[in-house]
Design an enzyme around this catalytic site. Structure first.
Site, mmCIF file in Angstrom:
data_model
loop_
_atom_site.group_PDB
_atom_site.id
_atom_site.type_symbol
_atom_site.label_atom_id
_atom_site.label_comp_id
_atom_site.label_asym_id
_atom_site.label_seq_id
_atom_site.Cartn_x
_atom_site.Cartn_y
_atom_site.Cartn_z
ATOM 1 C CG ASP A 24 -2.214 0.725 0.998
ATOM 2 O OD1 ASP A 24 -2.578 0.922 -0.171
ATOM 3 O OD2 ASP A 24 -2.864 1.114 1.988
ATOM 4 C CG ASP A 28 -8.149 1.029 3.004
ATOM 5 O OD1 ASP A 28 -7.044 0.467 2.939
ATOM 6 O OD2 ASP A 28 -8.418 2.074 2.384
#
Length: 536
Positions: free
Chosen positions: A349, A427
């Site tokens: 990420d 997420d």
């Protein structure tokens, strides 16, 4: 087949963020009639009034036949004390503004046939300009001429832009509830499986029939993350082709997930499962009707996916169902696998959000460009720029991998286009897999207080709050896993260490050794030390 679809779709799920804009409102009137249009301005120029009542009204002078790069051919008497509209081109915004200012104009509007971008200049130029400056669409000015003709009056104002929008609270609520429900569902399924084992139902067969998968090999985790990296890079280079494949997969996977979620709720409520016999086979009427509803919802989303006004409701509904079903069916076998997977995805990420802008041509991170589509402008300047098409355009396709909630305080969204607060499915799913493992571990140790599950959910909530706080303070998007992974992993490890159960929590169980003779890791008759640890 369904498991393959889930994995492929997960490879396309990326975290993303919110974008700040600098739109304002142009109110053109004549007598009692008025019409409002979208304009783009820059806070570094002379600020606009925050309210319509406080804005000063000026007559509008049409100078669209001129570029106003110099004062030749323009009489000061014509523009003095008035707002002027000129065409974009040939010279800089500051040059036009200085010419208009020297002629005595009070406001400068620049009509554009190109996309409206935030007008900018060198820092030394800003103090020289003392009049408001903004860009408007040329087609909007033509429309105003057709409606009002001559004698138009204008007001420019920019209502305060709320950085903390209520939509953030909605996004936070969706994410926390989804993670909590997904973890609870995973734990409940594990408890049902163990009860089936105790009754001689065959736990291994039951798990296989339910389509559940378990990640138990570090090598498989590494390969999975490498596939995600490859998928993201492919999406960046071949977005226009792969986006339709992902949309089709999402329709199929989300319809299946929605069916599983609603069917589980109806089963829990004891709804009737009336069956009819078709060619010697029993077919559930409830399942048929439910499948028809879920498929219809997915099809409606697929057909109207670019209708921003309302389709976000269906996308969020399907997204929640997808995340819940994924957390219930894909399980991590032990805390070691959780640490490896979440740590690798954290690096993934951060790299694709913060590092890749140094390698891309337009300075936009690969993660943001793929998640928001090729038209993801504004991120290249950390959200301080905005770009609005000058002419109506066909909506660009976007990956259905984010929760979307309209910004409730986006006062100009009806004029300049809707603005959304968004959160990537990744997420929710990635930390959710750890929450699901904690929930299952509570079942294995017969924890009546569900200490691991509850503490991990609280850690996720705190991580999300920190993510939004940093995003609002920095004014730029954040890779949420940068905060969620440490919060959830460290909290889970601390709870296990405090309770003296780290060895069991780290080892967990594996899909390979899980069979009908499996007992909870710690029985009800634990040692005195373990019983005391329950209070920790």
């Amino acid at each position: 087949m369904e498991e393959v679809v889930r994995v492929v779709l997960l490879l396309a799920i990326f975290s993303t963020s919110q974008v700040n804009c600098q739109e304002a409102i142009l109110r053109i009137s004549k007598g009692s009639e008025y019409k409002e249009f979208c304009i783009v301005h820059n806070h570094s120029w002379t600020p606009l009034s925050p309210t319509l009542d406080a804005a000063v009204q000026y007559p509008l002078v049409n100078l669209t036949s001129s570029l106003l790069c110099n004062a030749s051919g323009v009489s000061p008497d014509v523009v003095k004390g008035k707002a002027v509209v000129v065409m974009r081109g040939d010279c800089t915004f500051s040059e036009k503004a200085l010419v208009a200012q020297n002629l005595g104009a009070t406001t400068l509007l620049i009509a554009s046939n190109k996309s409206l971008i935030t007008p900018s200049a060198n820092d030394s130029e800003y103090p020289k300009v003392q009049i408001p400056l903004a860009l408007m669409r040329y087609r909007d000015f033509v429309e105003a001429q057709q409606v009002f003709g001559e004698g138009m009056q204008v007001k420019l104002y920019a209502p305060p832009y709320a950085k903390i929008d209520p939509s953030i609270a909605v996004i936070l609520l969706i994410s926390v509830l989804t993670v909590s429900l997904g973890g609870f569902w995973s734990g409940a399924s594990e408890r049902d499986r163990l009860n089936s084992v105790a009754l001689g139902g065959g736990g291994g067969d039951n798990k296989g029939d339910s389509g559940e998968l378990s990640l138990y090999s570090p090598l498989k985790v590494v390969i999975f993350v490498a596939m995600m990296c490859g998928m993201l890079v492919l999406m960046y280079f071949f977005y226009n082709i792969l986006v339709y494949i992902i949309i089709a997969i999402f329709c199929f996977a989300s319809a299946s997930a929605l069916f599983s979620c609603i069917d589980a709720v109806m089963e829990k409520c004891g709804c009737s499962t009336l069956s009819v016999s078709v060619q010697g086979k029993n077919v559930s009427v409830r399942s048929l009707l439910l499948a028809a509803v879920c498929i219809s919802i997915a099809v409606v989303w697929g057909v109207y996916r670019n209708e921003d006004r309302w389709i976000w409701i269906l996308q969020d509904l399907l997204g929640i169902a997808f995340c819940l079903n994924f957390m219930k069916t894909i399980s991590l076998s032990n805390f070691k696998i959780c640490v490896i997977l979440l740590s690798l995805l954290l690096l993934y990420d951060v790299f694709f959000v913060f590092i890749t802008p140094f390698f891309t041509k337009n300075g936009v991170s690969i993660m943001v460009q793929v998640a928001l589509g090729p038209d993801a402008s504004g991120e290249k300047t950390q959200g301080n720029m905005v770009e609005i098409p000058a002419e109506p355009q066909a909506p660009s396709e976007k990956l259905p991998v984010v929760m979307r909630v309209p910004r409730f305080s986006a006062w100009a969204q009806n004029l300049c286009g809707m603005q959304f607060s968004i959160l990537g499915y990744g997420d929710i799913i990635v930390p959710g897999l750890l929450v699901a493992y904690c929930s299952r571990f509570d079942v294995w140790i017969n924890s009546s207080k569900k200490i691991y599950f509850v503490s991990c959910c609280i850690a996720y909530l705190l991580g999300m709050i920190l993510t939004f706080a940093v995003m609002l303070l920095s004014g730029m998007g954040q890779p949420a896993l940068l905060y969620l992974v440490p919060f959830t992993l460290i909290t889970s490890a601390v709870v296990a260490g405090c309770r003296g159960e780290m060895k069991q929590f780290w080892a967990g169980t594996t899909y390979e050794v899980l069979d009908s003779t499996r007992e909870p890791l710690l029985s009800e008759g634990r040692t005195g030390r373990s019983v005391e640890a329950e209070r920790c």
